[in-house]
Design a protein around this motif. Structure first.
Motif, PDB file in Angstrom:
ATOM      1  N   ILE A  28       0.836  -1.196   0.000  1.00  0.00           N
ATOM      2  CA  ILE A  28       0.000   0.000   0.000  1.00  0.00           C
ATOM      3  C   ILE A  28       0.870   1.245   0.000  1.00  0.00           C
ATOM      4  O   ILE A  28       1.711   1.408   0.884  1.00  0.00           O
ATOM      5  CB  ILE A  28      -0.941  -0.002   1.210  1.00  0.00           C
ATOM      6  N   PHE A  29       0.634   2.098  -0.966  1.00  0.00           N
ATOM      7  CA  PHE A  29       1.343   3.381  -0.967  1.00  0.00           C
ATOM      8  C   PHE A  29       0.564   4.395  -0.131  1.00  0.00           C
ATOM      9  O   PHE A  29       1.120   5.101   0.699  1.00  0.00           O
ATOM     10  CB  PHE A  29       1.530   3.897  -2.388  1.00  0.00           C
ATOM     11  N   SER A  30      -0.736   4.451  -0.366  1.00  0.00           N
ATOM     12  CA  SER A  30      -1.599   5.342   0.423  1.00  0.00           C
ATOM     13  C   SER A  30      -3.032   4.873   0.321  1.00  0.00           C
ATOM     14  O   SER A  30      -3.420   4.199  -0.638  1.00  0.00           O
ATOM     15  CB  SER A  30      -1.499   6.785  -0.060  1.00  0.00           C
ATOM     16  N   ILE A  31      -3.823   5.224   1.346  1.00  0.00           N
ATOM     17  CA  ILE A  31      -5.258   4.947   1.340  1.00  0.00           C
ATOM     18  C   ILE A  31      -5.987   6.267   1.480  1.00  0.00           C
ATOM     19  O   ILE A  31      -5.693   7.043   2.394  1.00  0.00           O
ATOM     20  CB  ILE A  31      -5.667   3.985   2.464  1.00  0.00           C
ATOM     21  N   SER A  32      -6.908   6.533   0.592  1.00  0.00           N
ATOM     22  CA  SER A  32      -7.680   7.765   0.704  1.00  0.00           C
ATOM     23  C   SER A  32      -8.923   7.479   1.546  1.00  0.00           C
ATOM     24  O   SER A  32      -8.895   7.572   2.752  1.00  0.00           O
ATOM     25  CB  SER A  32      -8.025   8.320  -0.668  1.00  0.00           C
ATOM     26  N   ALA A  33     -10.014   7.107   0.945  1.00  0.00           N
ATOM     27  CA  ALA A  33     -11.244   6.876   1.698  1.00  0.00           C
ATOM     28  C   ALA A  33     -11.313   5.450   2.233  1.00  0.00           C
ATOM     29  O   ALA A  33     -10.871   4.506   1.590  1.00  0.00           O
ATOM     30  CB  ALA A  33     -12.460   7.145   0.825  1.00  0.00           C
ATOM     31  N   GLY A 102       1.664   0.040  -4.549  1.00  0.00           N
ATOM     32  CA  GLY A 102       2.990   0.110  -5.150  1.00  0.00           C
ATOM     33  C   GLY A 102       3.903   1.115  -4.501  1.00  0.00           C
ATOM     34  O   GLY A 102       3.829   1.379  -3.302  1.00  0.00           O
ATOM     35  N   THR A 103       4.762   1.693  -5.296  1.00  0.00           N
ATOM     36  CA  THR A 103       5.758   2.638  -4.811  1.00  0.00           C
ATOM     37  C   THR A 103       5.541   3.984  -5.493  1.00  0.00           C
ATOM     38  O   THR A 103       4.698   4.114  -6.377  1.00  0.00           O
ATOM     39  CB  THR A 103       7.171   2.135  -5.118  1.00  0.00           C
ATOM     40  N   ILE A 104       6.351   4.950  -5.116  1.00  0.00           N
ATOM     41  CA  ILE A 104       6.214   6.282  -5.685  1.00  0.00           C
ATOM     42  C   ILE A 104       6.506   6.270  -7.193  1.00  0.00           C
ATOM     43  O   ILE A 104       6.043   7.130  -7.929  1.00  0.00           O
ATOM     44  CB  ILE A 104       7.136   7.281  -4.955  1.00  0.00           C
ATOM     45  N   LYS A 105       7.226   5.249  -7.658  1.00  0.00           N
ATOM     46  CA  LYS A 105       7.535   5.159  -9.084  1.00  0.00           C
ATOM     47  C   LYS A 105       6.476   4.375  -9.856  1.00  0.00           C
ATOM     48  O   LYS A 105       6.345   4.534 -11.077  1.00  0.00           O
ATOM     49  CB  LYS A 105       8.909   4.510  -9.288  1.00  0.00           C
TER      50      LYS A 105
END
Length: 123
Positions: A28-33, A102-105
Motif C-alpha cells: 500500500i502506498f496510500s489509502i484515501s477513503a 505500489g511505490t512512488i515510481k
C-alpha cells in the motif's frame, strides 16, 4: 493486491455495542477513503459511514449519533464503533478502501472489499 480483513461482529442485544475493525494489508502506498457498508437480507448494500485520510467523516442518517467511524493511518485500519444498536442494524458489514498500490515510481489505483462480518441485534 490489497487485502481487507474485518473483525468484531457478533450477536448483541438491542441497546448494546460492538466495535468493528478492518485492517488493510499489501503493498500500500496510500489509502484515501475508508468506508463501512452493510447489507441486510433481501436489501441492497448501503453506505453506513466513510472517513477520508484527513479524518473527515460522513454517516447514513439511520446511524448518526449512534455510530462512530475512525481510522489509524499508521496501521491502515478503520474502525466502526456501534452504540445503541437496534434490530434493524442486523446485517453483514463490509469495509471498503480506495487508494494507491505500489511505490512512488509505480503507483496503481485500487479499490478493495473485505469479506464481511455478521452483526446480529436481537430484540
Amino acid at each position: 493486491q490489497v487485502q481487507l480483513v474485518e473483525s468484531g461482529g457478533g450477536l448483541v442485544q438491542a441497546g448494546g455495542s460492538l466495535r468493528l475493525s478492518c485492517a488493510a494489508s499489501g503493498t500500500i502506498f496510500s489509502i484515501s477513503a475508508m468506508e463501512w457498508y452493510r447489507q441486510a437480507p433481501g436489501k441492497q448494500r448501503e453506505l453506513v459511514a466513510a472517513i477520508t485520510s484527513g479524518g473527515n467523516t460522513n454517516y447514513a442518517d439511520s446511524v448518526k449519533g449512534r455510530f462512530t467511524i475512525s481510522r489509524d493511518n499508521a496501521k491502515n485500519t478503520v474502525y466502526l464503533q456501534m452504540n445503541s444498536l437496534k434490530p434493524e442494524d442486523t446485517a453483514v458489514y463490509y469495509c471498503n478502501a480506495d487508494g494507491l498500490l505500489g511505490t512512488i515510481k509505480t503507483m496503481i489505483p485500487f479499490r478493495s472489499w473485505g469479506q464481511g462480518t455478521q452483526v446480529t441485534v436481537s430484540s
